[in-house]
Write a protein that holds these residues in place. Structure first.
Motif, PDB file in Angstrom:
ATOM      1  N   GLY A 195      16.284  -2.527  -5.092  1.00  0.00           N
ATOM      2  CA  GLY A 195      15.573  -1.451  -4.403  1.00  0.00           C
ATOM      3  C   GLY A 195      15.981  -0.062  -4.841  1.00  0.00           C
ATOM      4  O   GLY A 195      15.667   0.926  -4.167  1.00  0.00           O
ATOM      5  N   ARG A 204      14.970   1.735  -7.384  1.00  0.00           N
ATOM      6  CA  ARG A 204      13.849   2.597  -7.776  1.00  0.00           C
ATOM      7  C   ARG A 204      13.197   3.246  -6.561  1.00  0.00           C
ATOM      8  O   ARG A 204      12.845   4.422  -6.587  1.00  0.00           O
ATOM      9  CB  ARG A 204      12.837   1.791  -8.598  1.00  0.00           C
ATOM     10  N   THR A 205      13.037   2.470  -5.480  1.00  0.00           N
ATOM     11  CA  THR A 205      12.467   3.042  -4.254  1.00  0.00           C
ATOM     12  C   THR A 205      13.403   4.091  -3.672  1.00  0.00           C
ATOM     13  O   THR A 205      12.952   5.162  -3.225  1.00  0.00           O
ATOM     14  CB  THR A 205      12.206   1.932  -3.225  1.00  0.00           C
ATOM     15  N   GLU A 263      12.436   8.102  -3.045  1.00  0.00           N
ATOM     16  CA  GLU A 263      12.589   8.741  -1.741  1.00  0.00           C
ATOM     17  C   GLU A 263      13.543   9.938  -1.834  1.00  0.00           C
ATOM     18  O   GLU A 263      13.297  10.986  -1.220  1.00  0.00           O
ATOM     19  CB  GLU A 263      13.120   7.729  -0.721  1.00  0.00           C
ATOM     20  N   LYS A 300       3.272   6.435  -1.796  1.00  0.00           N
ATOM     21  CA  LYS A 300       3.153   4.990  -1.589  1.00  0.00           C
ATOM     22  C   LYS A 300       2.459   4.322  -2.773  1.00  0.00           C
ATOM     23  O   LYS A 300       2.838   3.226  -3.200  1.00  0.00           O
ATOM     24  CB  LYS A 300       2.380   4.706  -0.300  1.00  0.00           C
ATOM     25  N   ASP A 316       4.928   4.204  -5.670  1.00  0.00           N
ATOM     26  CA  ASP A 316       5.909   3.141  -5.448  1.00  0.00           C
ATOM     27  C   ASP A 316       5.288   1.773  -5.710  1.00  0.00           C
ATOM     28  O   ASP A 316       5.922   0.893  -6.317  1.00  0.00           O
ATOM     29  CB  ASP A 316       6.439   3.215  -4.010  1.00  0.00           C
ATOM     30  N   GLN A 353       6.552  -0.909  -8.524  1.00  0.00           N
ATOM     31  CA  GLN A 353       6.961  -2.271  -8.182  1.00  0.00           C
ATOM     32  C   GLN A 353       6.131  -3.308  -8.938  1.00  0.00           C
ATOM     33  O   GLN A 353       6.657  -4.345  -9.379  1.00  0.00           O
ATOM     34  CB  GLN A 353       6.846  -2.498  -6.670  1.00  0.00           C
TER      35      GLN A 353
END
Length: 336
Positions: free
Chosen positions: A53, A55-56, A60, A74, A77, A81
């Protein structure tokens, strides 16, 4: 028994098999959700077991500076993914891997042909997601480091970089040719760095703040740091043993960062390359190489020093850009 058509038999007329009548000009309307789910099942399988996680977390954290609207972030993201998981499906085939995130790799369950087709399909679905971004955005003419009109080009360029990096890594492995540390770093900046730069460039194109600031140098440092850390953990971490198998990089014949250092530190000793050539699947030879890297060439010590240097460079760049507590926390999580 012989079957023949008599002259009196009436053949099917051309109008009964007219493609113009049979096939619509738009196929999307005939493509069922059931079929979509079937061909996406290999992707759904790998995506169902989340990775680190990072990259997320990176998106953020950077959005503190860039303030990309929530609905656009969103989509970015989601694109990241999709492309990341699809590339892992291909990567696992190329490496003949056994485990990914603690479960069997996708192609061991669904087969190589279906896995390749699904991964390629997801690449194109990601471009359809980019189209949604384009429809939401207008180029207001502001001076930006990355332009709104460049969204497709951003993704294409970084996918090219990813494949260039992956191609060199495969080439070195298959030719048993150890790169220099500099060549390795360049490869990683292409392969792993591309996966980090892509979403950040998309964010920079859609930012509502700090339009004229280039965050890519920071992201390049983080990308190289992340991959060297991953190489280190693969040979040293029990957690990685559970998720990917014990020292799986040795089974894959991979010239990871500690291995590159170990080979280059004493190019007359062939123990590491000889074991890599054998692609060991049992612990005995793996332990021998790990012990050599630990005690003879001090490659793990060297790797830790490089990681500490890169982490420090990243923290200094964060401070220069004005500070970002979320990015600092992410580096805290990655710290070894």
């Amino acid at each position: 028994m012989r079957i023949s058509l008599s002259a009196s038999a009436s053949p099917m007329s051309s109008s009964e098999f007219s493609l113009l009548n049979l096939l619509p000009s738009t196929l999307d309307s005939q493509w069922s959700q059931a079929n979509e789910s079937l061909i996406l099942e290999p992707f759904t399988y790998i995506a169902s077991k989340p990775g680190k996680g990072i990259r997320t977390l990176l998106l953020e954290a950077l959005n503190v500076w860039l303030a990309v609207p929530c609905d656009q972030l969103k989509i970015i993201d989601r694109v990241v993914q999709m492309l990341h998981n699809a590339s892992l499906m291909i990567d696992d085939i190329e490496d003949d891997a056994q485990l990914r995130r603690g479960q069997p790799v996708t192609h061991k369950i669904y087969g190589i042909p279906q896995t390749i087709n699904t991964a390629n399909y997801v690449y194109f679905l990601a471009y359809k997601e980019l189209a949604k971004l384009r429809r939401q955005c207008e180029d207001g003419g502001e001076a930006r480091v990355v332009g709104v009109r460049d969204l497709d080009l951003i993704v294409t360029d970084e996918l090219l970089n990813l494949h260039r990096g992956q191609g060199m890594e495969i080439l070195w492995r298959d030719l048993l040719q150890c790169p220099t540390v500099e060549e390795y770093t360049s490869m990683v900046n292409n392969k792993t760095g591309g996966g980090f730069r892509m979403p950040v460039k998309l964010m920079m194109a859609l930012a509502t703040k700090n339009l004229d600031i280039d965050f890519i140098p920071l992201v390049n440092i983080i990308g190289v740091y992340f991959q060297i850390r991953d190489d280190y953990m693969n040979l040293q971490s029990t957690e990685y043993n559970d998720k990917k198998g014990f020292a799986e990089d040795l089974t894959e014949g991979k010239f990871s960062f500690p291995i590159v250092h170990g080979v280059c530190a004493d190019d007359k000793n062939k123990i590491v390359t000889t074991v890599l050539q054998k692609r060991p699947t049992t612990p005995t030879l793996k332990h021998q190489v790990i012990d050599y890297l630990q005690t003879k060439t001090k490659s793990f010590d060297y790797t830790l020093v490089v990681m500490q240097s890169l982490e420090q460079q990243a923290r200094e760049e964060i401070a220069r850009l004005g500070g970002n507590s979320q990015l600092e926390t992410m580096l805290d999580v990655l710290h070894v």
